[in-house]
Scaffold this active site. Sequence first.
Site, short mmCIF file in Angstrom:
data_model
loop_
_atom_site.label_atom_id
_atom_site.label_comp_id
_atom_site.label_asym_id
_atom_site.label_seq_id
_atom_site.Cartn_x
_atom_site.Cartn_y
_atom_site.Cartn_z
N SER A 68 77.31 11.86 68.06
CA SER A 68 78.10 10.73 68.54
C SER A 68 79.58 10.90 68.22
CB SER A 68 77.62 9.43 67.90
OG SER A 68 78.55 8.42 68.17
N ARG A 99 88.59 12.71 74.78
CA ARG A 99 87.61 13.79 74.84
C ARG A 99 88.18 15.09 75.38
NH1 ARG A 99 82.19 10.73 77.19
NH2 ARG A 99 81.80 9.51 75.30
N HIS A 117 78.97 17.91 79.54
CA HIS A 117 78.30 16.67 79.20
C HIS A 117 78.06 15.79 80.43
CE1 HIS A 117 77.35 13.08 77.00
NE2 HIS A 117 78.43 12.45 77.41
#
Lengths: 637, 250, 227
Positions: free
Chosen positions: A284, A330, A401
């Site tokens: 996470s 990210r 992802h």
Amino acid sequence: MELNSRIPAGPVDEKWSRHRFEMKLVNPANKRKHKVIVVGSGLAGAAASATMAELGYDVDCFCFQDSPRRAHSIAAQGGINAAKNYQADGDSVQRLFYDTVKGGDFRAREANVHRLAEISLNIIDQCVAQGVPFAREYGGNLANRSFGGAQVSRTFYARGQTGQQLLLGAYQALEKEVRSGKVRMHTRHEMLDLVLIDGRARGIVTRDLMNGAIESWAADAVVLATGGYSNVFFLSTNAKGCNVTAIWRAHRRGAGFANPCFTQIHPTCIPPSGDYQSKLTLMSESLRNDGRIWVPVKQGDTRPPKDIPEAERDYYLERHYPSFGNLAPRDIASRRAKEAVDEGRGVGPSGVGVYLDFRDSIGRLGRDVIAERYGNLFDMYANITGENPYEVPMRIYPAPHYTMGGLWVDYNLMSTVPGLHVAGEANFSDHGANRLGASALMQGLADGYFILPLTIGDYIARMKPDDVDTSHPAFADVEREVREQAERLLSINGSRTVNDFHRELGALMWEYCGMARSEEGLRTALRKIPELREQFWRDVRVPGGAATLNQSLEHAGRVADFLEFAELMCYDALDRDESCGGHFRVEHETAEGEARRDDERFAHASVWEFTGVGNTPKKHREELTFESVQLAQRSYK
Amino acid sequence: MKLKLHVWRQNGPGNEGRFEDYVAENVSEHMSFLEMLDVVNEQLIARGDEPIAFDHDCREGICGSCGFMINGEPHGPLPSTTVCQLHMRNYRDGDELWIEPWRATAFPVIRDLIVDRSPLDRIVQAGGYISVRTGSAPEANNIAVPKANADLAMDAAECIACGACVAACPNASAMLFTGAKVTHLGALPQGQPERYTRVVEMVTMHDDEGFGHCTNHGACQTACPKNIKVDYIGRLNADLRKAKFRHPAG
Amino acid sequence: MRRVFSLWDSTVGKKIMMATTGVILIGFVVGHMIGNLKVYQGADAFNHYAEGLRTVGEPFFGSGQLLWIIRIVLLAAVGIHILAAVQLVMRSRKARAIGYRKYEGDMVFSYASRTMTWGGLIILGFVVYHLMHLTFGNAHPDFVHGNAYHNFVTGFQSWPVSIAYILTMIPLGFHLYHGFWSMLQTFGATNPKMNHVRRPIAAALAGVVVLGNISFPVAVLAGLVGY
């Protein structure tokens, strides 16, 4: 190929309600006579199937897993955004809309994103009513947290298993309709091609994975909710079965493919440990709240981390981004990690990884507090790596992802093939060039529960009734092609396994079309991919037969499609001569190493038309206009 | 390390099965159990044999696809761990492993280690849901849910339907699975209107699918990778009793 | 009544029937043990108690009437308990027609839980013998009708009989222990605050019954109870 986005007229916040009024309705008594095929049973597919069945349509739903509950939506951890403003911290539909457009680096369609933000409110109501056990405060109200760098707390969550609980809600609604007979659920069925009749999507051809039977299914409309294509990289956080086949086959039949190069690389995954590695595990993102990311200053420093003194550690995110530090978005965090590894400063046995160190926070807050916050994540890490992250810093590395690109759809979620609708991660969607945390679940459910069931009605209401069924010769033709492909794969009997080819393709894509892309690298990839594809069709070994459960054959078909799709992805990455969001072209960075967008030339969605395997695809554009949001450069300094 | 494997091989549902012996060589302690089987499969394909078929998908312990018996234990020896998350460092060089599919009449073998778990879907179809028409839901915060109830619902809802409980149970009972869903939905105010019809319908379907009964051994709880508790079976039992006597339908 | 019969439709319902009849049988076993403690007060007290069992309920019931009603209830409870158990065991066999080559399930079960079936059969056999021995007397070498104390003492003065009796108490204890705990589970008595005391209570109940019952032959053999 004509791109008509069908965006309703009027101010952005009135478009959806106006459109709902303008859409044609199907007479309730007639709905049961209309068949809809839904491929995929994740959030979008299950929600759409359940809702359309409730409305009265006759639904066939397909998934390749043994149960619809296993779709990869189940693995989403973080949460789902909604502009409920329960925390009264200044959130609103307008703010969620703005954050999503900006987070997507201004490459998404405004009207769609605004609709998504509006519907986010209904999604939470719907899921709570279904019994989704969202986290609660002591007063019994729903709890929220801030996620993915958002400045408001708008994320609803169910421990670290939000995707699981939302999917189970949709799955249960779906199973209820299966019981009532309005949905026929076809598990262990893989869609292998789309059937067009008179230019419209009228059905699919599937393979029954239990016995290899090739079957045809006819309908008035087809929905693809088949997820993303991160597995083109072989190693990704996606489930092993995730594949591009359904949308690629639709693309080959005429559906435009939009922005295939927009992929998201997640910065906090456990690095690969050897060449047997089969997938990567996401840790996470919340770990970055208390962990500090660093690599040694010196190249090739193999000392254990505890022996590296403070002065010889480079906390590179804190150095580059003093205000956001370890919480940088990210795409930025991922790229900086790659940079450090490319410089030879990577850590761990393979040198592919950076440290995520909790020493300072354990020192400041105590081990108990850290254990309380991240205990289950630490346990998971220890189980996988055999290292104790309380004692030794974690090693992390970015991994593919999510894919923002997908089949192009209009405001009604219909592709360039009439009757072919696309939902969830499979469409090119609302995330532009970068998806914000906790937005994927929101989009899947918005598409499935609230958009498709209405827009499909509009499509069907405008259709002229006919009596097309699987006896139409088009089905027999496609069935023959599907059978021939299987037979061809089984007959090659070469020397290399399917997995071997998939692994090589993945390594190639990760190298040349991964976190950082260059013209030179992409041209290399465009040379190598056709070579690999040719080798595959000459030298692959697929054991077993066609008329039985054959996992190698399933995988072979998927890899065959990845080998064609990979080329399109590189064409798009090469064509998009700018950096934006998850797409980083090394030729386009600012002096500080940040992505530099080119709004003059690239404020559009690139939509590709298939022109034959090995041929250069044809590009179309959907120009993006920004009326409600000001174009701006992202800055996280 | 080097391991000796005895793996159940069966071509199809109607076929006879048998154990085949394989040797897994150069097994790294960092491999997951499924990665070890991947490597064995690559070797099998290379020498012209068919690979061992097993269900798997997410490989991070949440989809519930994977699972088989290793030396008589569902998902292997580690507590709270699915087989995809079991790593080879839990084994020693020279270990001998018996690998078998879940055995239950309700779960016929499809091929090798793959079984048909569709009965679990049918138990959910029988009543494992809350009926709510899309778009008709009231404002989410209109019904407060005490935190304790929300936590209980979440604990029970973590079930991944892998089937390990059925595999572990000496009676091949799916009561832990059924009890978990009954508990999840029964703990929430939203689940009350259908609470007592739900439990009767789900138990009836459970029995019709050919699962055995619960004899309170607790093997299911030990095998469960998600820490689902046998207390939920107690809750199901109580709900069924109340359904018959306190809230009989019709 | 229809509702009670409808319990028979499901495995859970059958378990509820087993639990309900189990409660009746536990009540009997406990009462039987407590009643027999009168043997320590001597022959008169014990015979008086035995006679009292026949006359209980008078004058509303005639002599032996209530006792017969209780016997019928007990017999029905035993019958239902066994019938449900047999049906469930048959079902369980069918639920796993093909077994495992290797099965470690046994390691995690308690001894008590996996001996329920065998324990039940031993108890059934024992009960038949026990009735013939001390109630009807046809398996008693020196049975005197109406003198329960005499039958008790002479019966247990035989070493083989006493040893068999003592040995049978062990499966009875396990059966009570797992049965009582299972009964709580089947009735859904799963209040989290009480969960940690469920097993100790079951163990205490089983222990008291077993020790009380074992004390009788031991006392006879040790000469503590006699003439």
